[in-house]
Design a protein around this motif. Structure first.
Motif, mmCIF file in Angstrom:
data_model
loop_
_atom_site.group_PDB
_atom_site.id
_atom_site.type_symbol
_atom_site.label_atom_id
_atom_site.label_comp_id
_atom_site.label_asym_id
_atom_site.label_seq_id
_atom_site.Cartn_x
_atom_site.Cartn_y
_atom_site.Cartn_z
ATOM 1 N N VAL A 169 0.855 -1.200 0.000
ATOM 2 C CA VAL A 169 0.000 0.000 0.000
ATOM 3 C C VAL A 169 0.886 1.244 0.000
ATOM 4 O O VAL A 169 2.103 1.164 0.167
ATOM 5 C CB VAL A 169 -0.919 0.020 1.245
ATOM 6 N N GLU A 170 0.260 2.388 -0.156
ATOM 7 C CA GLU A 170 0.989 3.635 0.008
ATOM 8 C C GLU A 170 1.367 3.800 1.481
ATOM 9 O O GLU A 170 0.683 3.287 2.369
ATOM 10 C CB GLU A 170 0.126 4.815 -0.448
ATOM 11 N N THR A 171 2.448 4.496 1.746
ATOM 12 C CA THR A 171 2.883 4.704 3.128
ATOM 13 C C THR A 171 1.792 5.387 3.938
ATOM 14 O O THR A 171 1.185 6.371 3.498
ATOM 15 C CB THR A 171 4.165 5.554 3.155
ATOM 16 N N HIS A 172 1.511 4.812 5.113
ATOM 17 C CA HIS A 172 0.481 5.323 6.022
ATOM 18 C C HIS A 172 -0.904 5.352 5.367
ATOM 19 O O HIS A 172 -1.702 6.261 5.612
ATOM 20 C CB HIS A 172 0.844 6.719 6.542
ATOM 21 N N ALA A 173 -1.170 4.323 4.551
ATOM 22 C CA ALA A 173 -2.471 4.236 3.887
ATOM 23 C C ALA A 173 -3.572 3.934 4.909
ATOM 24 O O ALA A 173 -3.341 3.314 5.953
ATOM 25 C CB ALA A 173 -2.442 3.134 2.829
ATOM 26 N N LYS A 174 -4.776 4.351 4.580
ATOM 27 C CA LYS A 174 -5.920 4.081 5.454
ATOM 28 C C LYS A 174 -6.261 2.600 5.406
ATOM 29 O O LYS A 174 -6.312 1.995 4.330
ATOM 30 C CB LYS A 174 -7.131 4.911 5.015
ATOM 31 N N ALA A 175 -6.508 1.996 6.570
ATOM 32 C CA ALA A 175 -6.919 0.598 6.674
ATOM 33 C C ALA A 175 -8.367 0.553 7.144
ATOM 34 O O ALA A 175 -8.772 1.308 8.029
ATOM 35 C CB ALA A 175 -6.026 -0.158 7.658
ATOM 36 N N VAL A 176 -9.142 -0.349 6.537
ATOM 37 C CA VAL A 176 -10.569 -0.398 6.837
ATOM 38 C C VAL A 176 -10.996 -1.825 7.184
ATOM 39 O O VAL A 176 -10.273 -2.793 6.929
ATOM 40 C CB VAL A 176 -11.403 0.109 5.641
ATOM 41 N N ALA A 177 -12.194 -1.943 7.749
ATOM 42 C CA ALA A 177 -12.731 -3.254 8.112
ATOM 43 C C ALA A 177 -13.101 -4.027 6.853
ATOM 44 O O ALA A 177 -13.815 -3.503 5.998
ATOM 45 C CB ALA A 177 -13.947 -3.086 9.008
ATOM 46 N N PRO A 178 -12.660 -5.275 6.728
ATOM 47 C CA PRO A 178 -13.007 -6.067 5.545
ATOM 48 C C PRO A 178 -14.436 -6.597 5.578
ATOM 49 O O PRO A 178 -14.952 -7.043 4.566
ATOM 50 C CB PRO A 178 -12.001 -7.222 5.590
ATOM 51 N N ALA A 179 -15.081 -6.538 6.725
ATOM 52 C CA ALA A 179 -16.470 -6.982 6.874
ATOM 53 C C ALA A 179 -17.019 -6.393 8.156
ATOM 54 O O ALA A 179 -16.273 -5.905 9.019
ATOM 55 C CB ALA A 179 -16.554 -8.519 6.912
ATOM 56 N N ALA A 180 -18.317 -6.411 8.310
ATOM 57 C CA ALA A 180 -18.949 -5.918 9.535
ATOM 58 C C ALA A 180 -18.582 -6.825 10.695
ATOM 59 O O ALA A 180 -18.513 -8.047 10.560
ATOM 60 C CB ALA A 180 -20.462 -5.871 9.360
ATOM 61 N N GLY A 181 -18.322 -6.230 11.841
ATOM 62 C CA GLY A 181 -17.967 -7.041 13.005
ATOM 63 C C GLY A 181 -17.757 -6.181 14.237
ATOM 64 O O GLY A 181 -18.061 -4.993 14.253
ATOM 65 N N THR A 182 -17.183 -6.811 15.271
ATOM 66 C CA THR A 182 -16.926 -6.145 16.547
ATOM 67 C C THR A 182 -15.450 -6.241 16.873
ATOM 68 O O THR A 182 -14.836 -7.304 16.717
ATOM 69 C CB THR A 182 -17.740 -6.805 17.678
ATOM 70 N N VAL A 183 -14.869 -5.143 17.327
ATOM 71 C CA VAL A 183 -13.451 -5.118 17.670
ATOM 72 C C VAL A 183 -13.242 -5.883 18.983
ATOM 73 O O VAL A 183 -13.768 -5.498 20.027
ATOM 74 C CB VAL A 183 -12.938 -3.673 17.823
ATOM 75 N N ARG A 184 -12.492 -6.982 18.918
ATOM 76 C CA ARG A 184 -12.203 -7.785 20.111
ATOM 77 C C ARG A 184 -10.829 -7.485 20.689
ATOM 78 O O ARG A 184 -10.576 -7.763 21.849
ATOM 79 C CB ARG A 184 -12.287 -9.279 19.778
ATOM 80 N N TYR A 185 -9.938 -6.965 19.866
ATOM 81 C CA TYR A 185 -8.597 -6.619 20.332
ATOM 82 C C TYR A 185 -8.078 -5.482 19.477
ATOM 83 O O TYR A 185 -8.280 -5.447 18.260
ATOM 84 C CB TYR A 185 -7.653 -7.822 20.246
ATOM 85 N N ALA A 186 -7.381 -4.548 20.122
ATOM 86 C CA ALA A 186 -6.741 -3.440 19.422
ATOM 87 C C ALA A 186 -5.440 -3.129 20.144
ATOM 88 O O ALA A 186 -5.461 -2.712 21.306
ATOM 89 C CB ALA A 186 -7.656 -2.213 19.385
ATOM 90 N N GLY A 187 -4.322 -3.356 19.484
ATOM 91 C CA GLY A 187 -3.044 -3.126 20.147
ATOM 92 C C GLY A 187 -1.924 -3.855 19.454
ATOM 93 O O GLY A 187 -2.062 -4.323 18.317
ATOM 94 N N PRO A 188 -0.800 -4.001 20.133
ATOM 95 C CA PRO A 188 0.365 -4.645 19.513
ATOM 96 C C PRO A 188 0.156 -6.137 19.312
ATOM 97 O O PRO A 188 -0.413 -6.821 20.163
ATOM 98 C CB PRO A 188 1.491 -4.378 20.518
ATOM 99 N N ILE A 189 0.608 -6.644 18.173
ATOM 100 C CA ILE A 189 0.632 -8.076 17.870
ATOM 101 C C ILE A 189 2.047 -8.389 17.406
ATOM 102 O O ILE A 189 2.550 -7.761 16.471
ATOM 103 C CB ILE A 189 -0.390 -8.455 16.773
#
Length: 259
Positions: A169-189
């Motif tokens: 992708v372009e540097t710092h490109a926007k990332a979006v949800a690939p389908a409807a859902g609920t965020v269960r985790y957000a953080g470092p992986i």
């Protein structure tokens, strides 16, 4: 939250679902489960053999220890004789204690394998009823740079398994949800910078290699909603079906809709 953390930790290298996914997806999952069952059966047979061997060794050592304990000392035994006998008895007790501990470890390992095998059997029964994804939106605009499956590391030549795809992708490109859902985790992986784990019912998607995150845990998102921005010039996408403890990965590339 505990489930979300477990899912995130298991991802070391880690649209709306439609009722009738392609048969290939379900067949691939069935093959993964069958291979897992075969591996577990083979490993359990190996452990069973080790337990039998350990039991045979332990019986022989018990008999030897019993003879040592029962062996009388001569009336004219010297202090050195008595000390040597005491050392032999202590060594025999130490060996018996070590044998018992090693056997206990093998038994515990076998129980864990039996539990894993039971989970695999349950997962096989669940597979026909799961609503698997048939199409997914692209998590970012770009092209596939690394595909799902095995690859050879350029320097070490080690064969590695990739459970998702990298999108250039372009540097710092926007990332979006690939389908409807609920965020269960957000953080470092680990290995994926920052990432988002989305719950879609019978499967998860993981969008990783992000820098800034735009949504907290618990947020309900629609397909195309912003999740954040790429950390550099790639975005990672993984799909895991809710089968077994950590889920089973499937190739997301065939599911991606036309750009």
């Amino acid at each position: 939250m505990r489930l979300a953390s477990a899912v995130a930790l298991s991802l070391l290298a880690l649209g709306i679902a439609r009722a009738d996914p392609t048969p290939d997806t379900r067949d691939t999952l069935a093959q993964q489960l069958a291979a897992e069952t075969q591996t577990l059966d083979t490993t359990r047979a190996t452990i069973d053999g080790k337990i039998k061997d350990a039991d045979a060794v332990r019986v022989a050592r018990l008999r030897a220890a019993y003879r040592l304990v029962r062996a009388p000392l001569r009336d004219d035994a010297t202090l050195d004789d008595r000390l040597a006998a005491a050392r032999r008895r202590a060594a025999a007790r130490l060996l018996l204690t070590r044998d018992a501990a090693e056997r206990a470890l093998l038994v515990d390992e076998n129980k864990q394998l039996a539990d894993a095998n039971e989970r695999t059997i349950v997962a096989s029964r669940q597979l026909p009823t799961l609503a698997l994804p048939e199409t997914l939106g692209w998590p970012a605009k770009g092209t596939i740079a690394r595909h799902y499956g095995t690859l050879e590391h350029e320097r070490s030549k080690t064969t590695l398994a990739r459970h998702g795809v990298d999108i250039e992708v372009e540097t710092h490109a926007k990332a979006v949800a690939p389908a409807a859902g609920t965020v269960r985790y957000a953080g470092p992986i680990r290995g994926l910078d920052q990432g988002i784990v989305l719950d879609h019912g019978d499967y998860y998607t993981v969008v990783g290699k992000l820098g800034d995150l735009a949504v907290p845990v618990g947020t309900t998102v629609a397909a195309g909603d912003t999740l954040g921005r790429s950390a550099r010039h790639r975005v990672y996408l993984e799909v895991r079906v809710k089968l077994g403890a950590g889920g089973l990965p499937i190739d997301p590339e065939p599911l991606l809709s036309s750009p």
